[in-house]
Design a protein around this motif. Structure first.
Motif, PDB file in Angstrom:
ATOM      1  N   VAL A  22       0.838  -1.198   0.000  1.00 21.56           N
ATOM      2  CA  VAL A  22       0.000   0.000   0.000  1.00 21.56           C
ATOM      3  C   VAL A  22       0.875   1.250   0.000  1.00 21.56           C
ATOM      4  O   VAL A  22       0.607   2.214  -0.732  1.00 21.56           O
ATOM      5  CB  VAL A  22      -0.948  -0.002   1.222  1.00 21.56           C
ATOM      6  CG1 VAL A  22      -1.653   1.347   1.356  1.00 21.56           C
ATOM      7  CG2 VAL A  22      -1.972  -1.124   1.104  1.00 21.56           C
ATOM      8  N   SER A  23       1.915   1.243   0.806  1.00 24.65           N
ATOM      9  CA  SER A  23       2.812   2.402   0.884  1.00 24.65           C
ATOM     10  C   SER A  23       3.470   2.688  -0.462  1.00 24.65           C
ATOM     11  O   SER A  23       3.605   3.847  -0.872  1.00 24.65           O
ATOM     12  CB  SER A  23       3.902   2.153   1.940  1.00 24.65           C
ATOM     13  OG  SER A  23       3.333   2.030   3.221  1.00 24.65           O
ATOM     14  N   LYS A  24       3.825   1.617  -1.165  1.00 24.86           N
ATOM     15  CA  LYS A  24       4.425   1.795  -2.493  1.00 24.86           C
ATOM     16  C   LYS A  24       3.430   2.411  -3.454  1.00 24.86           C
ATOM     17  O   LYS A  24       3.749   3.337  -4.225  1.00 24.86           O
ATOM     18  CB  LYS A  24       4.909   0.442  -3.034  1.00 24.86           C
ATOM     19  CG  LYS A  24       5.602   0.530  -4.375  1.00 24.86           C
ATOM     20  CD  LYS A  24       6.100  -0.842  -4.831  1.00 24.86           C
ATOM     21  CE  LYS A  24       6.799  -0.748  -6.184  1.00 24.86           C
ATOM     22  NZ  LYS A  24       7.250  -2.079  -6.664  1.00 24.86           N
ATOM     23  N   ALA A  25       2.166   1.954  -3.392  1.00 27.53           N
ATOM     24  CA  ALA A  25       1.120   2.511  -4.262  1.00 27.53           C
ATOM     25  C   ALA A  25       0.844   3.965  -3.913  1.00 27.53           C
ATOM     26  O   ALA A  25       0.599   4.800  -4.808  1.00 27.53           O
ATOM     27  CB  ALA A  25      -0.154   1.675  -4.128  1.00 27.53           C
ATOM     28  N   ALA A  37      -6.083   9.961   0.472  1.00 27.20           N
ATOM     29  CA  ALA A  37      -6.248   8.754  -0.340  1.00 27.20           C
ATOM     30  C   ALA A  37      -7.347   7.838   0.167  1.00 27.20           C
ATOM     31  O   ALA A  37      -7.629   7.770   1.361  1.00 27.20           O
ATOM     32  CB  ALA A  37      -4.934   7.985  -0.393  1.00 27.20           C
ATOM     33  N   GLN A  38      -7.944   7.157  -0.802  1.00 19.69           N
ATOM     34  CA  GLN A  38      -8.833   6.028  -0.535  1.00 19.69           C
ATOM     35  C   GLN A  38      -8.166   4.820  -1.175  1.00 19.69           C
ATOM     36  O   GLN A  38      -7.805   4.856  -2.357  1.00 19.69           O
ATOM     37  CB  GLN A  38     -10.210   6.259  -1.144  1.00 19.69           C
ATOM     38  CG  GLN A  38     -11.129   5.040  -1.045  1.00 19.69           C
ATOM     39  CD  GLN A  38     -12.480   5.254  -1.726  1.00 19.69           C
ATOM     40  OE1 GLN A  38     -12.797   6.365  -2.137  1.00 19.69           O
ATOM     41  NE2 GLN A  38     -13.254   4.196  -1.873  1.00 19.69           N
ATOM     42  N   VAL A  39      -8.000   3.747  -0.407  1.00 25.29           N
ATOM     43  CA  VAL A  39      -7.325   2.549  -0.910  1.00 25.29           C
ATOM     44  C   VAL A  39      -8.359   1.466  -1.179  1.00 25.29           C
ATOM     45  O   VAL A  39      -9.160   1.135  -0.297  1.00 25.29           O
ATOM     46  CB  VAL A  39      -6.267   2.036   0.094  1.00 25.29           C
ATOM     47  CG1 VAL A  39      -5.753   0.669  -0.325  1.00 25.29           C
ATOM     48  CG2 VAL A  39      -5.110   3.023   0.196  1.00 25.29           C
ATOM     49  N   ILE A  40      -8.362   0.973  -2.415  1.00 25.37           N
ATOM     50  CA  ILE A  40      -9.197  -0.187  -2.761  1.00 25.37           C
ATOM     51  C   ILE A  40      -8.263  -1.382  -2.782  1.00 25.37           C
ATOM     52  O   ILE A  40      -7.348  -1.465  -3.602  1.00 25.37           O
ATOM     53  CB  ILE A  40      -9.892  -0.018  -4.123  1.00 25.37           C
ATOM     54  CG1 ILE A  40     -10.873   1.155  -4.073  1.00 25.37           C
ATOM     55  CG2 ILE A  40     -10.620  -1.287  -4.490  1.00 25.37           C
ATOM     56  CD1 ILE A  40     -10.301   2.444  -4.571  1.00 25.37           C
ATOM     57  N   LEU A  41      -8.510  -2.302  -1.851  1.00 28.01           N
ATOM     58  CA  LEU A  41      -7.630  -3.440  -1.663  1.00 28.01           C
ATOM     59  C   LEU A  41      -8.325  -4.715  -2.124  1.00 28.01           C
ATOM     60  O   LEU A  41      -9.300  -5.155  -1.531  1.00 28.01           O
ATOM     61  CB  LEU A  41      -7.248  -3.560  -0.185  1.00 28.01           C
ATOM     62  CG  LEU A  41      -6.105  -4.515   0.182  1.00 28.01           C
ATOM     63  CD1 LEU A  41      -4.796  -4.116  -0.482  1.00 28.01           C
ATOM     64  CD2 LEU A  41      -5.939  -4.558   1.699  1.00 28.01           C
ATOM     65  N   THR A  42      -7.828  -5.249  -3.227  1.00 29.02           N
ATOM     66  CA  THR A  42      -8.334  -6.536  -3.709  1.00 29.02           C
ATOM     67  C   THR A  42      -7.473  -7.634  -3.104  1.00 29.02           C
ATOM     68  O   THR A  42      -6.251  -7.563  -3.137  1.00 29.02           O
ATOM     69  CB  THR A  42      -8.254  -6.607  -5.243  1.00 29.02           C
ATOM     70  OG1 THR A  42      -8.991  -5.519  -5.795  1.00 29.02           O
ATOM     71  CG2 THR A  42      -8.827  -7.917  -5.755  1.00 29.02           C
ATOM     72  N   TYR A  43      -8.109  -8.619  -2.517  1.00 30.43           N
ATOM     73  CA  TYR A  43      -7.357  -9.630  -1.783  1.00 30.43           C
ATOM     74  C   TYR A  43      -7.725 -11.034  -2.268  1.00 30.43           C
ATOM     75  O   TYR A  43      -8.842 -11.279  -2.709  1.00 30.43           O
ATOM     76  CB  TYR A  43      -7.636  -9.518  -0.286  1.00 30.43           C
ATOM     77  CG  TYR A  43      -9.077  -9.718   0.093  1.00 30.43           C
ATOM     78  CD1 TYR A  43      -9.605 -10.997   0.305  1.00 30.43           C
ATOM     79  CD2 TYR A  43      -9.944  -8.625   0.211  1.00 30.43           C
ATOM     80  CE1 TYR A  43     -10.939 -11.177   0.637  1.00 30.43           C
ATOM     81  CE2 TYR A  43     -11.285  -8.794   0.535  1.00 30.43           C
ATOM     82  CZ  TYR A  43     -11.765 -10.075   0.757  1.00 30.43           C
ATOM     83  OH  TYR A  43     -13.086 -10.252   1.069  1.00 30.43           O
ATOM     84  N   LYS A  90      -4.100  -6.816  -4.871  1.00 31.19           N
ATOM     85  CA  LYS A  90      -3.903  -5.639  -5.712  1.00 31.19           C
ATOM     86  C   LYS A  90      -4.240  -4.409  -4.892  1.00 31.19           C
ATOM     87  O   LYS A  90      -5.120  -4.433  -4.033  1.00 31.19           O
ATOM     88  CB  LYS A  90      -4.779  -5.691  -6.954  1.00 31.19           C
ATOM     89  CG  LYS A  90      -4.420  -6.783  -7.954  1.00 31.19           C
ATOM     90  CD  LYS A  90      -5.334  -6.729  -9.161  1.00 31.19           C
ATOM     91  CE  LYS A  90      -5.022  -7.833 -10.169  1.00 31.19           C
ATOM     92  NZ  LYS A  90      -5.936  -7.799 -11.334  1.00 31.19           N
ATOM     93  N   VAL A  91      -3.552  -3.321  -5.200  1.00 31.06           N
ATOM     94  CA  VAL A  91      -3.800  -2.065  -4.499  1.00 31.06           C
ATOM     95  C   VAL A  91      -4.109  -0.980  -5.513  1.00 31.06           C
ATOM     96  O   VAL A  91      -3.364  -0.778  -6.470  1.00 31.06           O
ATOM     97  CB  VAL A  91      -2.572  -1.641  -3.653  1.00 31.06           C
ATOM     98  CG1 VAL A  91      -2.865  -0.318  -2.926  1.00 31.06           C
ATOM     99  CG2 VAL A  91      -2.187  -2.715  -2.654  1.00 31.06           C
ATOM    100  N   GLU A  92      -5.229  -0.298  -5.309  1.00 24.93           N
ATOM    101  CA  GLU A  92      -5.607   0.837  -6.156  1.00 24.93           C
ATOM    102  C   GLU A  92      -5.803   2.045  -5.252  1.00 24.93           C
ATOM    103  O   GLU A  92      -6.432   1.955  -4.194  1.00 24.93           O
ATOM    104  CB  GLU A  92      -6.897   0.543  -6.924  1.00 24.93           C
ATOM    105  CG  GLU A  92      -7.324   1.685  -7.851  1.00 24.93           C
ATOM    106  CD  GLU A  92      -8.641   1.405  -8.552  1.00 24.93           C
ATOM    107  OE1 GLU A  92      -9.109   2.296  -9.291  1.00 24.93           O
ATOM    108  OE2 GLU A  92      -9.196   0.305  -8.349  1.00 24.93           O
TER     109      GLU A  92
END
Length: 926
Positions: A825-828, A844-850, A883-885
């Motif tokens: 997440v930090s990298k994104a 930021a809003q983080v969309i985390l696909t797991y 995945k991180v968006e």
């Protein structure tokens, strides 16, 4: 409304700027006022003891970096052991006698050659006492806790009496004898030297090959008829070829040593018949620039024993003898032997009853026995001796070589081996050497390689020469009959002298005549004479310091014998460690120490030895004045002291940066504990938030690892463990995550108190973990902590123990997984920031696909993820892979907590607040 006033912003008097050079003296003053050292002794008086015995530095000048390294290491260990509950007294000491001080004061005194012994002794005493006082204050400034009001000084009556006491016991047990043997001799200082007082330097010396003509004795005739080939002509003018780099010692030659097992050859080279070791023919002839030779015969070395050679320039025989010390490393395998100028020569000569000739005086000049060379300095005489040998046709080859040569550690001049009448301790008496070697195996050595090194130094050393031809020291209590020169060494007389010295001081020996110490009516056992003179020599200063186990450990009720630890530089394998164990084994039958720790030498940043001539010496006093003692103490644990240690400006700058990271970590925690009273605000462990429980787990592991490092004396691991914990784990992770919770929640909310509870545990534990090292800073932190029933000093507390109930491997494994996700997440977020999509991560809003296997973990921690990632929203979506968006956060920025929320603008009268902050503000609880 100014919402900043509703935040729980940090408050602390613990300054960001350490200002250690000004702050540390105030802390020192408070320690003195509180009498911390004696308070510790009183509180621990009934506890098991741990005694680190201080090796005495010389009282001759300001302290240097070697002193600082040594004393700080000792202080760290003593403070740690004390915090572990031991009664750990530390009695510092000073070596006040001996050549280093006498050499210094004589060099600095005008017309010193006119001084009497008593005048020299008075100047030396004043000098030693003055600098012991100077160094005491300098050591105290380093933060060293100890019994500074009652140190031991080797010049005191009691200590000197203990030296005489041990000497007397060695006399009674047959260890002490006097003999004319070759010893290290410094002509500049005018005294014998111990092995530990000798250092080696590269020098250029003449290298000569000299012919010793064989005399036509019956032994030689027998050898020719039995050994040499009978079909050759009788050998004409044969010679044995020797090699030496000390031509001046040829004046004392009485023999040539061969190895009995080596194969020797008789060769003809350019018309000359020469004998040398067969394996060394090629190297010898190559050095001489000669190629062609004829080998006439070969034979073993023992077949030449008893053959007589003619000295090349003196009317004296030189006997061919055998010795296992002869090697094939250099020369010809035929070793020039002068028992008056070499220990190997002396020992092999003793077996053959060879005369001990040493025509050199105490100034390093030839005596009248040196005939035409009388009055010449031995090193200056080399060229004249070579010219003499050459003129007589006995010089086979001459060149100059560079090699290692012994020098005096004090005056730095070359020394010589010179046979003189000296006092010795016989190491074979009562199997002292073998018993000592066996005892070495029972001692713990840190680092471990020290054992083998020390074993070898003891195994290979010669009998210990303990007499010195100086004025400043403890006298050897012996007498000589003025009629026949017979020695009087009587145990009962020595006992009486010991008692007089204890009562009146050592100077009485130098002030009174022999009759003052001898019982009435005593007569010489040899001739019946009744007139005696005193011995003029004093006892080796290494003997003095070596018997500190008797003078200090056994005489003090506070200390114990044997000591738990001796700690000095690795050079003391040849010095204090050795003199201590030899005297202890001879008198007590056990070593004076259970463990020995050694550290390396001081180097500059380029790995060069510090020296005034190179201008790379760094004074610890200058470092303290500029940076503070704690920076120096931090440097000590940053280095692996087991090898040589480096110090320079770049290293000091790096230590300053490391210190600031540690200090700022504490400042943050102290600032956020300003309203935390552990007696009423502390949260029970089961009620802590999960991240806080995980941090308790990490803190427990840290305490275990740091404690283990202290126990194993691996202090460099402590540096890396704590620095990494402060900077990488706390500042860059946990404390960063905590900021929102600490600043924005209600002051007494359970979640905030949970964070404070753990910060309090961390702060108190870390302060204690660091107290033996950052002694001043830890004290400063301690005084800024709110603690119930708080000790007046951190140094009176006990070391933290791991709370095993905090260990939770399941939670730890979960957080390791969460941190892996956080890293992605930090990298994104960084990429989004670089593209201009966001500025602060809270935008930021983080969309985390797991993937499926992470669903249980992420759903369980779902409410905490946005605080862990330090973003405003986290949305979880089930997928096939992680995945991180990153998107812009929905809603508006809360003017109080700076998080983004769609609820901002929905509340009156606080339209700029989010749903969390409105609750805090509305209840007026901030």
């Amino acid at each position: 409304m100014n919402y900043q006033d509703t935040l729980n912003l940090p408050k602390t008097e613990f300054k960001m700027k350490a200002d250690l050079p000004k702050r540390e003296p105030d802390i020192l003053k408070s320690w003195q006022e509180l009498d911390i050292y004696n308070t510790l002794r009183q509180e621990r008086k009934d506890n098991p003891k741990y005694v680190l015995h201080d090796g005495p530095p010389y009282a001759n000048g300001d302290i240097h970096m070697g002193h600082a390294l040594n004393k700080i290491l000792k202080d760290i260990i003593v403070k740690y052991k004390s915090m572990k509950g031991f009664n750990a007294p530390y009695v510092p000491g000073w070596d006040c006698h001996g050549l280093p001080i006498e050499y210094k004061v004589v060099a600095e005194t005008k017309d010193s050659d006119k001084l009497t012994k008593m005048e020299i002794r008075k100047i030396c005493r004043d000098y030693a006492i003055y600098f012991a006082g100077v160094q005491k204050e300098e050591f105290k400034r380093l933060g060293i806790l100890g019994d500074w009001e009652r140190p031991y000084l080797t010049l005191t009556n009691d200590y000197s009496a203990a030296v005489i006491e041990v000497f007397k016991e060695l006399v009674e047990k047959g260890y002490i004898y006097k003999s004319k043997k070759p010893v290290y001799w410094c002509a500049t200082c005018g005294t014998a030297l111990a092995e530990a007082e000798v250092e080696y330097k590269e020098v250029s010396s003449p290298s000569i090959f000299v012919k010793f003509p064989i005399k036509p004795t019956a032994k030689w005739e027998e050898f020719q008829s039995k050994i040499l080939l009978r079909n050759i002509l009788r050998i004409q003018n044969p010679s044995i070829l020797i090699w030496t780099t000390t031509p001046w010692t040829l004046l004392a030659n009485v023999a040539i040593a061969l190895n009995p097992q080596f194969e020797y050859s008789l060769i003809k080279v350019e018309g000359e018949n020469l004998i040398m070791a067969r394996e060394l023919i090629e190297s010898t002839l190559t050095a001489a620039g000669k190629k062609d030779y004829e080998e006439l015969a070969t034979f073993r070395g023992d077949e030449l024993e008893g053959i007589v050679c003619q000295h090349p320039f003196i009317e004296r025989d030189s006997l061919v003898i055998l010795g296992s010390h002869v090697t094939r490393e250099q020369g010809t395998g035929c070793v020039h032997t002068a028992p008056g100028h070499g220990l190997d020569d002396y020992e092999v000569g003793f077996k053959y009853n060879l005369p001990v000739i040493a025509p050199v005086d105490s100034n390093g000049k030839f005596t009248n026995e040196g005939d035409e060379f009388a009055g010449l300095n031995v090193f200056s005489a080399n060229k004249h001796i070579i010219e003499k040998i050459h003129s007589l046709g006995k010089l086979f080859h001459q060149e100059t070589i560079t090699h290692s040569y012994p020098h005096c550690w004090r005056c730095k001049h070359k020394i010589i081996f010179r046979a003189t009448d000296q006092w010795f301790i016989r190491l074979e008496n009562d199997e002292l050497r073998q018993k000592t070697l066996k005892a070495i195996e029972d001692v713990t050595w840190v680092p471990a390689w020290g054992e083998e090194r020390f074993y070898n130094t003891v195994n290979l050393r010669a009998d210990w020469c303990i007499s010195r031809q100086r004025a400043w020291g403890v006298p050897i209590p012996a007498f000589y009959c003025t009629n026949c020169q017979q020695t009087l060494l009587d145990s009962n007389i020595i006992e009486m002298i010991k008692n007089q010295i204890r009562e009146q001081g050592i100077d009485i020996w130098f002030e009174k005549d022999a009759d003052s110490f001898l019982p009435e009516g005593i007569k010489c056992k040899e001739c019946g004479g009744n007139k005696f003179r005193k011995e003029e020599d004093i006892i080796d200063v290494w003997f003095e310091s070596g018997v500190s186990h008797r003078a200090v450990l056994k005489k003090s009720q506070e200390l114990t014998f044997p000591a738990d630890l001796y700690l000095e530089g690795s050079d003391q394998h040849r010095g204090w460690f050795q003199s201590s164990i030899l005297t202890s084994m001879a008198t007590e039958k056990i070593p004076p120490y259970k463990a020995v720790l050694t550290h390396g030498f001081m180097l500059d940043e380029e790995g060069k030895a510090m020296s005034k001539s190179m201008g790379n010496v760094i004074s610890p006093l200058n470092i303290i004045d500029k940076y503070g003692a704690d920076i120096l103490r931090l440097w000590v644990i940053s280095e692996d002291y087991r090898g040589d240690v480096r110090l320079g400006q770049e290293i000091l700058t790096r230590m300053g940066e490391s210190y600031r990271k540690i200090r700022n970590t504490f400042r943050f925690m102290l600032g956020n504990l300003y309203d935390f009273n552990p007696s009423k605000d502390k949260i029970a462990y089961p009620d802590l938030m999960r991240i806080d429980k995980w941090v308790c787990h990490q803190l427990t592991l840290l305490i275990q690892k740091v404690t283990d490092a202290y126990e194993k004396f691996e202090f460099h691991l402590i540096y890396h463990l704590i620095l990494n914990f402060c900077s990488s784990f706390l500042s860059a992770l946990y404390l960063d995550i905590l900021k929102d919770r600490l600043y924005t929640l209600a002051a007494d909310s359970k979640k905030r108190r949970s964070a404070q509870t753990v910060m309090y545990e961390i702060t108190t534990s870390l302060t204690k973990l660091l107290a033996p090292v950052l002694s001043f800073t830890s004290e400063e932190i301690w005084q800024n902590l709110i603690i119930e029933d708080k000790k007046t000093s951190v140094h009176l507390t006990l070391f933290p123990t791991p709370n095993l109930k905090y260990l939770d491997e399941t939670t730890a494994e979960q957080w390791e997984e969460i941190l892996d996700v956080r890293e992605k997440v930090s990298k994104a977020l960084e990429e989004a920031r670089a593209s201009g999509l966001i500025g602060s991560s809270l935008e930021a809003q983080v969309i985390l696909t797991y993937p499926p296997e992470k669903e249980n973990l992420l759903r369980e921690y779902e409410d905490e993820l946005r605080f862990v990632f330090i973003v405003s929203y986290v949305e979880l979506i089930k997928g096939e892979e992680l995945k991180v968006e990153v998107k812009r956060a929905k809603g508006s920025k809360c003017s109080r907590c700076w998080n983004y929320s769609e609820a901002v603008g929905s509340f009156t009268p606080h339209p700029t607040l989010c749903e969390r902050c409105i609750k805090v503000v509305s209840h007026g609880n901030w």
